[in-house]
Design a protein around this motif. Structure first.
Motif, PDB file in Angstrom:
ATOM      1  N   THR A   1       0.850  -1.191   0.000  1.00 33.98           N
ATOM      2  CA  THR A   1       0.000   0.000   0.000  1.00 33.98           C
ATOM      3  C   THR A   1       0.884   1.238   0.000  1.00 33.98           C
ATOM      4  N   PHE A   2       0.689   2.118  -0.968  1.00 36.76           N
ATOM      5  CA  PHE A   2       1.488   3.339  -0.940  1.00 36.76           C
ATOM      6  C   PHE A   2       0.678   4.539  -1.391  1.00 36.76           C
ATOM      7  N   GLY A   3       1.116   5.706  -0.938  1.00 40.70           N
ATOM      8  CA  GLY A   3       0.477   6.964  -1.284  1.00 40.70           C
ATOM      9  C   GLY A   3       1.220   7.643  -2.408  1.00 40.70           C
ATOM     10  N   THR A   4       0.484   8.397  -3.200  1.00 38.37           N
ATOM     11  CA  THR A   4       1.110   9.100  -4.317  1.00 38.37           C
ATOM     12  C   THR A   4       0.446  10.457  -4.518  1.00 38.37           C
ATOM     13  N   HIS A   5       1.209  11.385  -5.063  1.00 39.52           N
ATOM     14  CA  HIS A   5       0.773  12.774  -5.286  1.00 39.52           C
ATOM     15  C   HIS A   5       0.567  13.493  -3.951  1.00 39.52           C
ATOM     16  N   GLY A   6      -0.080  14.644  -4.004  1.00 35.39           N
ATOM     17  CA  GLY A   6      -0.297  15.385  -2.774  1.00 35.39           C
ATOM     18  C   GLY A   6       0.961  16.121  -2.338  1.00 35.39           C
ATOM     19  N   LYS A   7       0.928  16.599  -1.118  1.00 34.10           N
ATOM     20  CA  LYS A   7       2.053  17.340  -0.560  1.00 34.10           C
ATOM     21  C   LYS A   7       3.287  16.452  -0.462  1.00 34.10           C
ATOM     22  N   LYS A   8       4.410  16.959  -0.883  1.00 31.69           N
ATOM     23  CA  LYS A   8       5.627  16.169  -0.859  1.00 31.69           C
ATOM     24  C   LYS A   8       6.196  16.059   0.548  1.00 31.69           C
ATOM     25  N   GLY A   9       6.758  14.895   0.833  1.00 36.61           N
ATOM     26  CA  GLY A   9       7.505  14.697   2.053  1.00 36.61           C
ATOM     27  C   GLY A   9       8.979  14.685   1.681  1.00 36.61           C
ATOM     28  N   ILE A  10       9.722  13.727   2.236  1.00 37.23           N
ATOM     29  CA  ILE A  10      11.131  13.603   1.871  1.00 37.23           C
ATOM     30  C   ILE A  10      11.242  13.152   0.418  1.00 37.23           C
ATOM     31  N   GLN A  11      10.336  12.249   0.026  1.00 40.69           N
ATOM     32  CA  GLN A  11      10.325  11.703  -1.328  1.00 40.69           C
ATOM     33  C   GLN A  11       8.884  11.713  -1.811  1.00 40.69           C
ATOM     34  N   ILE A  12       8.665  11.247  -3.029  1.00 38.50           N
ATOM     35  CA  ILE A  12       7.290  11.100  -3.513  1.00 38.50           C
ATOM     36  C   ILE A  12       7.268  10.093  -4.656  1.00 38.50           C
ATOM     37  N   ILE A  13       6.256   9.243  -4.662  1.00 37.06           N
ATOM     38  CA  ILE A  13       6.091   8.263  -5.730  1.00 37.06           C
ATOM     39  C   ILE A  13       5.008   8.777  -6.661  1.00 37.06           C
ATOM     40  N   THR A  14       5.376   9.084  -7.894  1.00 38.34           N
ATOM     41  CA  THR A  14       4.401   9.634  -8.837  1.00 38.34           C
ATOM     42  C   THR A  14       4.506   8.950 -10.185  1.00 38.34           C
TER      43      THR A  14
END
Length: 272
Positions: free
Chosen positions: A102-115
């Motif tokens: 389960t992973f999150g994508t898009h939205g506000k960036k944290g340290i990294q982002i999966i897009t």
């Protein structure tokens, strides 16, 4: 055997939302969660910029662990590894015997982002189902599940997981059927539909059925159908003919994953 849900996190809000989805699922099906952060160049830049050591990552994960175990009464473990996300996550899936990613994508960036294509590469790199979450919260769970039906006969993995999730959440499944005009293909689709209907009936799962408009954009119709039915989950199978005949080289698949309504998408890739 207890199921394991792996949740990569970059400590952004959208990854936190994915974590909460995973926690809601874990509580419902009595699964355990494993949180993971992959230290890569983005993490190292973040740590250096904020004058932090790598141990800070474990502290962040421990905070999440405490929160989830307290609020959801589930077991939560965590790992910190270093390398490429696209390589380390598939390795952990195999090494730990993970059942759901389960992973999150898009939205506000944290340290990294999966897009975008990075998410597709990660999905294609594992042979287990993947739940892709954006900003929409878990709320009451998955009570309305959209199940697209097209000309593909490779639907069994998607059907098995839909039955499992629907039974776990007492959900209603909304069949949305591609409008096929070719007689031979239509007959094949009817055979598929009969099997799907019988499977839901055999498991006492309530379902509805609606046919798409003739010769119109099926993926866009799926989204309109999902929105009009207040769907909390869309089931797809990640292969080259899921959205046939309008599917073209993953672009529509990505649009489905990153839909503007932010409905979570479950990508079935393996039988239970």
């Amino acid at each position: 055997m207890t199921k394991l849900i792996l949740v990569p996190t970059d400590f952004s809000l959208v990854c936190e939302n994915a974590m909460l989805h995973a926690a809601g699922i874990a509580k419902q099906i009595k699964a355990n969660i494993i949180l993971v952060h992959v230290i890569n160049s983005a993490t190292k830049h973040y740590l250096k910029k904020n004058n932090l050591s790598k141990e800070k990552i474990s502290e962040y994960l421990k905070d999440y662990q405490l929160r989830l175990t307290t609020e959801y009464d589930i077991r939560v473990d965590f790992h910190v590894v270093e390398g490429r996300i696209s390589e380390k996550i598939p390795l952990l899936v195999k090494e730990l015997g993970i059942d759901l990613l389960t992973f999150g994508t898009h939205g506000k960036k944290g340290i990294q982002i999966i897009t975008g294509s990075h998410a597709m590469k990660l999905i294609n790199a594992v042979n287990i189902p993947v739940l892709v979450v954006q900003k929409r919260g878990f709320a009451i769970g998955y009570k309305n599940i959209v199940f697209p039906v097209n000309t593909s006969t490779e639907y069994q993995a998607k059907l098995n997981w839909t039955i499992f999730i629907a039974k776990s959440f007492n959900a209603t499944v909304r069949l949305f059927v591609y409008n096929e005009s070719r007689p031979k293909v239509r007959d094949k689709m009817e055979t598929v539909l009969v099997n799907i209907r019988n499977s839901f009936l055999a498991h006492d799962i309530p379902f509805t059925e609606e046919v798409a408009q003739y010769e119109s954009d099926f993926p866009n119709q799926i989204m309109e159908f999902a929105i009009s039915n207040s769907a909390q989950l869309i089931m797809i199978k990640v292969d080259s003919d899921e959205f046939e005949p309008s599917f073209i080289v993953a672009s529509l698949e990505e649009k489905m994953l990153f839909n503007s309504a932010q409905i979570p998408v479950f990508c079935a890739q393996q039988k239970l």
